[in-house]
Design an enzyme around this catalytic site. Structure first.
Site, mmCIF file in Angstrom:
data_model
loop_
_atom_site.group_PDB
_atom_site.id
_atom_site.type_symbol
_atom_site.label_atom_id
_atom_site.label_comp_id
_atom_site.label_asym_id
_atom_site.label_seq_id
_atom_site.Cartn_x
_atom_site.Cartn_y
_atom_site.Cartn_z
ATOM 1 N N HIS A 9 0.866 -1.184 0.000
ATOM 2 C CA HIS A 9 0.000 0.000 0.000
ATOM 3 C C HIS A 9 0.899 1.230 0.000
ATOM 4 C CE1 HIS A 9 -3.718 2.313 0.810
ATOM 5 N NE2 HIS A 9 -2.866 3.142 1.406
ATOM 6 N N CYS A 10 0.799 2.018 -1.062
ATOM 7 C CA CYS A 10 1.673 3.180 -1.226
ATOM 8 C C CYS A 10 0.999 4.413 -0.623
ATOM 9 C CB CYS A 10 1.976 3.410 -2.705
ATOM 10 S SG CYS A 10 3.105 4.791 -2.991
ATOM 11 N N PRO A 11 1.544 4.982 0.446
ATOM 12 C CA PRO A 11 0.914 6.179 1.026
ATOM 13 C C PRO A 11 1.099 7.418 0.167
ATOM 14 C CG PRO A 11 2.961 5.677 2.173
ATOM 15 C CD PRO A 11 2.735 4.548 1.202
ATOM 16 N N GLY A 17 -1.699 7.041 -2.275
ATOM 17 C CA GLY A 17 -2.971 6.792 -1.604
ATOM 18 C C GLY A 17 -3.731 5.612 -2.177
ATOM 19 N N GLN A 18 -3.028 4.575 -2.586
ATOM 20 C CA GLN A 18 -3.678 3.445 -3.245
ATOM 21 C C GLN A 18 -2.844 2.191 -3.039
ATOM 22 O OE1 GLN A 18 -6.236 1.916 -4.197
ATOM 23 N NE2 GLN A 18 -6.764 2.762 -6.211
#
Length: 334
Positions: free
Chosen positions: A100-102, A105-106
């Site tokens: 999950h890539c902050p 945001g996805q």
């Protein structure tokens, strides 16, 4: 440079706006049936000990001639496909879950991984491009004005700021690009690399650098399993079964006594409250009888707290109003 910047923004939107491969949840747990997978013998032994049948926590699936365990997701009520994992932030099971890539945001999964890698690598190239041509601009300023490096930075402060910014940024995005290039060539995900450590054991998904590269960038992207524009179907029976419980849960907790006084309702008071009232009345009467000299107070006898409407209401509720009036008459005689 403008074209490269627009390309990076476009890839960012593709990465963050696409369905990463979310698997729809089941409304009910799956049935115990033979679907080609095998069940753990340890679980079968525990079921023979008693109790009703439950779903096994894992199943064995054969992938490229190797046995891979798939787990049951209690949140989504399904057996996750191979390489699928449940994201604790998005609260969804995602196919070929990478991480999950902050920053975008996805989740990064099967349907947007190639765009994520292109976004990171394009950002690295953009940083290198800006860093290089800012130095070219500084060198031209030094040659034109025959000045040193510091004066050239003073004449073009934007170039100096961009040089510092891109120099710091390129280490992050460049390192990320190199790491994901290694994952692509070995057909791993970030989750698998940190969880399973395939460099210590056989990777069932590795088919060679060339095939792995083709699988990521040239294979067909599967269509989304979700229709995000569809109307949500709600079970009508559950709606009509719980309206009163919802109303009761939304009703604020108001103290019983204050509610009765505000609304003018006369409701029963607890037994300990009744004893409290009697003890207070008795203590006040004892103090009045024991007083040897009359004291002047700011309270009028007619406005005494015993004669307030609230106290009369409580006294009348328990039939002690007669005792109050007798005491008032006895006080008037004296």
């Amino acid at each position: 440079m403008l074209n490269e910047l627009l390309q990076v923004i476009f890839l960012l939107l593709l990465t963050s706006g696409r369905d990463p491969g979310i698997i729809p949840r089941n409304l009910h747990p799956p049935e115990l049936e033979d679907d080609g997978s095998t069940i753990s013998t340890d679980w079968l032994g525990s079921q023979n000990g008693g109790g009703g049948p439950t779903l096994p926590p894992t199943r064995d699936v054969v992938v490229n001639g190797m046995v891979v365990k798939v787990k049951y997701c209690h949140t989504c009520m399904l057996y996750r496909p191979p390489r699928c994992s449940h994201c604790s932030i998005c609260n969804n099971c995602v196919e070929r879950f990478d991480h999950h890539c902050p920053w975008v945001g996805q989740c990064i999964g099967k349907r947007n991984y190639r765009f994520f890698f292109m976004f990171v690598s394009s950002t690295t190239l953009l940083c290198i491009y800006v860093f290089s041509f800012c130095w070219v601009n500084i060198i031209k300023i030094m040659q034109k004005y025959h000045c040193d490096l510091w004066k050239a930075f003073m004449k073009s402060p934007v170039s100096g700021i961009l040089i510092l910014y891109t120099f710091v940024t390129v280490w992050f995005v460049g390192g990320l690009t190199a790491f994901h290039l290694y994952l692509i060539l070995t057909n791993q995900t970030t989750y698998e690399n940190f969880r399973y450590r395939y460099h210590r054991k056989m990777n069932p998904y590795n088919r060679g650098c060339g095939r792995n590269f083709v699988e990521i960038f040239f294979s067909k992207i599967p269509s989304s399993r979700n229709n995000f524009r569809a109307k949500v179907k709600v079970d009508s029976s559950s709606i009509f079964a719980t309206p009163m419980s919802f109303v009761h849960s939304r009703r604020p907790e108001v103290p019983k006594r204050s509610f009765d006084i505000e609304m003018g309702k006369r409701q029963a008071v607890a037994a300990e409250d009744f004893d409290d009232i009697q003890s207070q009345l008795g203590s006040v009467g004892g103090l009045e009888r024991s007083a040897t000299q009359p004291r002047r107070t700011n309270w009028d006898h007619k406005a005494n707290w015993q004669n307030t409407p609230d106290m009369h209401m409580l006294a009348a509720e328990y039939g002690i109003e007669h005792g109050l009036t007798d005491r008032e008459k006895h006080r008037g005689d004296h």
